[in-house]
Enzyme design. Sequence first.
Site, short mmCIF file in Angstrom:
data_model
loop_
_atom_site.label_atom_id
_atom_site.label_comp_id
_atom_site.label_asym_id
_atom_site.label_seq_id
_atom_site.Cartn_x
_atom_site.Cartn_y
_atom_site.Cartn_z
N TYR A 41 0.83 -1.21 0.00
CA TYR A 41 0.00 0.00 0.00
C TYR A 41 0.86 1.26 0.00
O TYR A 41 0.62 2.20 -0.76
CB TYR A 41 -0.91 -0.03 1.23
CG TYR A 41 -1.88 1.12 1.32
CD1 TYR A 41 -3.01 1.17 0.49
CD2 TYR A 41 -1.69 2.14 2.24
CE1 TYR A 41 -3.91 2.22 0.59
CE2 TYR A 41 -2.60 3.19 2.34
CZ TYR A 41 -3.70 3.23 1.52
OH TYR A 41 -4.59 4.27 1.60
N SER B 12 2.45 1.87 -3.37
CA SER B 12 1.49 2.36 -4.38
C SER B 12 1.16 3.82 -4.14
O SER B 12 1.05 4.61 -5.10
CB SER B 12 0.22 1.51 -4.36
OG SER B 12 -0.54 1.73 -3.16
#
Length: 239
Positions: free
Chosen positions: A145, A148
């Site tokens: 996460y 990204s």
Amino acid sequence: MSRSVLVTGGNRGIGLAIARAFADAGDKVAITYRSGEPPQVLTDAGVLAVKCDITDAEQVEQAYKEIEDKHGNVEVLVANAGITKDQLLMRMSEEDFTSVLDTNLTGTFRVVKRANRGMLRARKGRVVLISSVVGLYGGPGQANYAASKAGLVGFARSLARELGSRNLTFNVVAPGFVDTDMTKVLTDEQRKGIVAQVPLGRYAQPEEIAAAVKFLASDDASYITGAVIPVDGGLGMGH
């Protein structure tokens, strides 16, 4: 003047608050959503809801065609859609990693690239990407996460340099912990532990994130591009 606004992942949480803020201001708002049904509050506000999985380029193309047919070219894009698959590195599968990157980063690439077509013709456009304090600050069990969301910063800043001469702006909003359905599942002890790290001592409300996004899409922000705006209560300061 009423603008054509698209908010990806606009059916709940932060995306829902952003969509409502633009609709309340009189803009023509469309959202994409991947599953379930759009909330009645958006339907009542005249928001166009289009089912679209942003990991599928063909679905992205079809969504834009529907939006353009009803609202015209997208003038303001808020790339908000994202997923999490938290896991410690040694237990994180390749699919855990690549699926989060494909939605949060590559999915953003798809929707921004498609919006860019109409924005370049019009020689104007506003793009706001929703990142996260985790993308700058890091988080254990969130390597996928965080990677990204950090990638969105480099993506936005590259496009700010590439397309600034065409009157297009690209900015990033980095929320901290926000009071949404996603965080409501945490235990009281977990919530207290998170709040203890936040200088302002509370969670953000989704409407506070929406206010920052709305500002970046306004005339008042016409000379702001390539910026990362933290809305995190001070959690990530210095990062």
